[in-house]
Design a protein around this motif. Structure first.
Motif, short mmCIF file in Angstrom:
data_model
loop_
_atom_site.label_atom_id
_atom_site.label_comp_id
_atom_site.label_asym_id
_atom_site.label_seq_id
_atom_site.Cartn_x
_atom_site.Cartn_y
_atom_site.Cartn_z
N ALA A 10 57.08 39.67 15.07
CA ALA A 10 58.11 39.54 16.10
C ALA A 10 57.49 39.14 17.43
O ALA A 10 58.00 38.27 18.13
CB ALA A 10 58.89 40.85 16.24
N ALA A 11 56.35 39.77 17.79
CA ALA A 11 55.69 39.46 19.05
C ALA A 11 55.32 37.99 19.10
O ALA A 11 55.55 37.31 20.10
CB ALA A 11 54.44 40.33 19.22
N SER A 12 54.76 37.50 18.02
CA SER A 12 54.34 36.11 17.99
C SER A 12 55.53 35.16 18.10
O SER A 12 55.51 34.21 18.88
CB SER A 12 53.55 35.85 16.71
N LEU A 13 56.57 35.44 17.33
CA LEU A 13 57.76 34.57 17.37
C LEU A 13 58.41 34.60 18.75
O LEU A 13 58.87 33.58 19.26
CB LEU A 13 58.76 35.00 16.30
N ALA A 14 58.42 35.79 19.37
CA ALA A 14 59.05 35.91 20.69
C ALA A 14 58.27 35.15 21.75
O ALA A 14 58.80 34.84 22.81
CB ALA A 14 59.18 37.38 21.08
N LEU A 15 57.00 34.84 21.47
CA LEU A 15 56.21 34.05 22.42
C LEU A 15 56.42 32.56 22.20
O LEU A 15 55.77 31.73 22.83
CB LEU A 15 54.73 34.38 22.28
N GLY A 16 57.30 32.23 21.27
CA GLY A 16 57.59 30.83 21.02
C GLY A 16 56.68 30.21 19.97
O GLY A 16 56.55 29.00 19.90
N ALA A 17 56.05 31.05 19.16
CA ALA A 17 55.25 30.51 18.06
C ALA A 17 56.20 30.12 16.93
O ALA A 17 57.23 30.75 16.73
CB ALA A 17 54.26 31.55 17.57
N THR A 18 55.81 29.09 16.18
CA THR A 18 56.59 28.75 15.00
C THR A 18 56.21 29.73 13.90
O THR A 18 55.24 30.48 14.02
CB THR A 18 56.27 27.33 14.50
N THR B 164 52.62 31.66 13.39
CA THR B 164 52.57 33.12 13.25
C THR B 164 51.79 33.52 12.00
O THR B 164 50.94 34.40 12.04
CB THR B 164 54.00 33.68 13.18
N MET C 45 66.34 36.61 18.42
CA MET C 45 65.48 37.36 17.51
C MET C 45 66.29 37.91 16.34
O MET C 45 65.75 38.26 15.29
CB MET C 45 64.78 38.52 18.24
N VAL D 37 62.32 27.76 18.89
CA VAL D 37 60.95 27.94 19.36
C VAL D 37 60.85 27.66 20.86
O VAL D 37 60.28 28.44 21.63
CB VAL D 37 59.99 27.05 18.54
N LYS E 286 60.24 30.31 24.25
CA LYS E 286 59.21 30.13 25.28
C LYS E 286 59.82 30.36 26.65
O LYS E 286 59.16 30.83 27.56
CB LYS E 286 58.63 28.72 25.19
N PHE F 79 58.70 44.45 23.75
CA PHE F 79 59.31 45.33 22.76
C PHE F 79 59.13 46.81 23.10
O PHE F 79 58.32 47.17 23.94
CB PHE F 79 58.72 45.04 21.38
N ASN G 61 52.93 46.04 21.08
CA ASN G 61 52.45 45.43 19.84
C ASN G 61 51.41 44.35 20.10
O ASN G 61 51.60 43.20 19.75
CB ASN G 61 53.64 44.84 19.05
N PHE H 27 48.18 42.06 19.52
CA PHE H 27 47.52 41.58 18.31
C PHE H 27 46.14 42.22 18.20
O PHE H 27 45.56 42.62 19.21
CB PHE H 27 47.34 40.05 18.36
N TYR I 288 47.17 33.76 23.76
CA TYR I 288 47.85 33.37 22.51
C TYR I 288 48.98 32.38 22.74
O TYR I 288 49.06 31.33 22.09
CB TYR I 288 48.39 34.63 21.81
N ILE J 215 49.08 28.47 21.47
CA ILE J 215 49.99 27.90 20.46
C ILE J 215 50.78 26.72 21.04
O ILE J 215 51.32 25.91 20.30
CB ILE J 215 50.97 28.94 19.86
#
Lengths: 302, 252
Positions: free
Chosen positions: A184-192, A196, B54, B82, B86, B92, B96, B98, B108, B112
């Motif tokens: 979720a964290a990665s997707l919320a940062l706009g990662a595909t 992710t 989400m 996507v 951004k 959250f 969380n 990484f 990160y 990306i």
């Protein structure tokens, strides 16, 4: 309340019976390993491990069998690990848990896992050698026989099929240990989704992927049936240098030494030595897998 | 200032056949802190997660109505989720980070997006960490694992990670609910600072927190938006009886 004597005796008998059957298991393992270690330990010398068989395979070493086993599992891993990992990624990251496609794939994986290994051998013979190999010969070599016969490539690919379920199941388990919070964290940062998976999920489960690989290698190193018809040889005077060469393998070497040798008694030390080497190899691989898996579990709890 | 940064019109959300949000219409202004309050299960988090889509990750979620951000219906056709995420960052409830270094956590997002220039990355990471008020605590150990930080530091790192993508809106889902009072007050200070540059929408269980940091407060109950007004008004002179009952602690 005082237990009746009869009941007491019955309890003791049952406990004794279960205990003794458990002890029999321990005894079998101990005897097996002791016999192999005692019989083989004097045989394990540097020369035995690094030289070719000599004197009609009654003397000399087992280097080609060690080399062939290593090469077999390397080619097998190169084929099975990426393929299995990609399948596991599909199952955990893309497929919906109860979709028909996911259920079908899981059913297929379970089925692959229970097919007797000799049937893989027959499949490899029919598919890789008779179909793919012969087609290659007819198409590119004008019918000249090169790929339409047993070789290390077809044997490794057959073995890869056999070990595929092991890889898929362990990688799936590893991918599931990556918390959804991180996805979720990665997707919320706009990662595909793929970014992710590639940058968060796979790095987070790399030791699980390694465990799967090691288990597959250990399984592949010990199996003989799948390569019987697809590439293993009784004896080859040179090490395999091309994908189309035949090769020797530890497991098959034991069989050959025990049943096909001109003088079975004379080759007994070699049989013991080879068995010890194979056993040690499988043990080491399995122990590394257990250690890795233990570390993952520990990480998951913390 | 854009008074209609985020706007929803008659928005409904269903989990399967169960209605979770009932006819939500709200207008959220730019560069303010807007708080969503209400008892557990009232739909405030679900609503928040609709704003950066989400909820798309959950099977069986269906949304009706419009959510308009900068004049674009984000549930319309041809919306690239996507790109949307951004622009709309999210912090959250549980921190969380990484399992990477502090530096790599913040880098990160830019990475990306294809940024690999070390100098630019350094600058972005430093600014994001400064904006998240954690730079002084971590500047000497950027290469250490983020998992070694305390809970409060991890949460501020997650805020820095979100800021590094340079979003316009930051959604926060109970960002301090798992933290001790000291860490909570740090996060609260930070949120007030952040509204200079970002539109903040925060879900909170803590009414004092909403009263302290937000400009507007929306009270949700059983999937409905009961009342939405200036924070001061909600906490001193609410219009609806349900709101009053909730903020005075009679239920919830």
């Amino acid at each position: 309340m005082i237990k009746s004597f009869k009941k007491n005796i019955k309890g003791i008998l049952i406990e004794g019976l279960t205990l003794s059957s458990a002890l029999v298991i321990i005894a079998i393992v101990v005897v097996m390993i002791t016999v192999i270690v005692i019989g083989g330990k004097n045989q394990i010398t540097w020369e035995f491990l690094t030289s070719f068989p000599e004197d009609g395979m009654t003397k000399g070493g087992i280097f080609p069998a060690i080399y062939g086993t290593a090469l077999l599992v390397i080619i097998m891993s190169v084929a099975a690990v990426p393929f299995g990992t990609i399948t596991a990624i599909y199952l955990t990251e893309y497929a919906k848990e109860n979709s028909i496609i996911a259920k079908t794939i899981r059913f297929a994986v379970r089925t692959l896992a229970v097919i007797p290994s000799i049937i893989y051998g027959l499949f490899g013979l029919g598919f890789f050698i008779k179909f793919v190999g012969t087609t290659m010969d007819n198409t590119f070599l004008g019918g000249q026989l090169k790929w339409g016969q047993p070789n290390i490539l077809w044997a490794s690919l057959t073995m890869a099929l056999l070990t595929l379920p092991v890889v898929i199941v362990s990688v799936e388990e590893a991918l599931k240990t990556v918390p959804n919070d991180l996805r979720a964290a990665s997707l919320a940062l706009g990662a595909t989704k793929w970014q992710t998976i590639w940058k968060v999920v796979i790095p987070g489960s790399i030791s699980g992927i390694m465990t799967g690989t090691i288990l597959a290698v250990s399984r592949g190193a010990g199996e003989v049936a799948p390569i019987l018809f697809t590439g293993v040889a009784y004896y080859v005077a040179t090490l395999p240098a091309s994908f189309s060469d035949q090769f020797m393998v530890l497991g098959y070497h034991i069989y050959v030494m025990t049943t096909q040798s001109a003088n079975v008694d004379k080759t007994l030390p070699i049989q013991f030595g080879t068995t010890l080497v194979l056993l040690a190899l499988t043990f080491i691989l399995n122990i590394s897998a257990i250690v890795l898996r233990y570390r993952i579990r520990k990480k998951k709890i913390n | 200032m854009n008074l209609e940064k985020i706007q929803t019109e008659n928005m409904f959300l269903y989990y399967g056949t169960k209605m979770a949000l009932n006819d939500i219409s709200i207008t959220i202004p730019e560069k303010k802190v807007t708080a969503f309050i209400g008892p557990s299960g009232c739909g405030k988090s679900t609503f928040l997660r609709s704003l950066n889509r989400m909820n798309d990750l959950i099977d069986g979620v269906k949304i009706e109505g419009k959510i308009i951000i900068d004049d674009i219906n984000i549930y319309g056709k041809n919306i690239d989720v996507v790109t949307l995420r951004k622009k709309i960052g999210m912090v959250f409830q549980r921190s969380n980070p990484f399992a990477k270094s502090i530096y790599e956590n913040v880098a990160y997002g830019p990475r990306i997006n294809g940024l690999n220039d070390r100098k630019q990355l350094n600058e972005i990471v430093e600014n994001a960490l400064k904006n998240a008020a954690i730079w002084d605590e971590v500047k000497d150990r950027l290469g250490d694992s983020a998992l070694g930080l305390s809970g409060g530091q991890q949460q501020r790192l997650c805020i820095a990670r979100t800021l590094a993508v340079n979003p316009e809106i930051v959604l926060m889902d109970e960002p301090a609910s798992a933290l001790d009072p000291l860490s909570t007050s740090k996060i609260e200070e930070l949120i007030v600072q952040l509204k200079e540059n970002y539109t903040i929408v925060i879900v909170t269980h803590n009414m004092q927190q909403a009263a302290r940091i937000s400009d507007q407060t929306a009270f949700f109950y059983l999937g409905e938006l009961i009342e939405y007004d200036k924070t001061k008004k909600i906490f001193t002179n609410p219009e609806k009886k349900q709101t009053e009952d909730y903020i005075t602690g009679r239920f919830g």
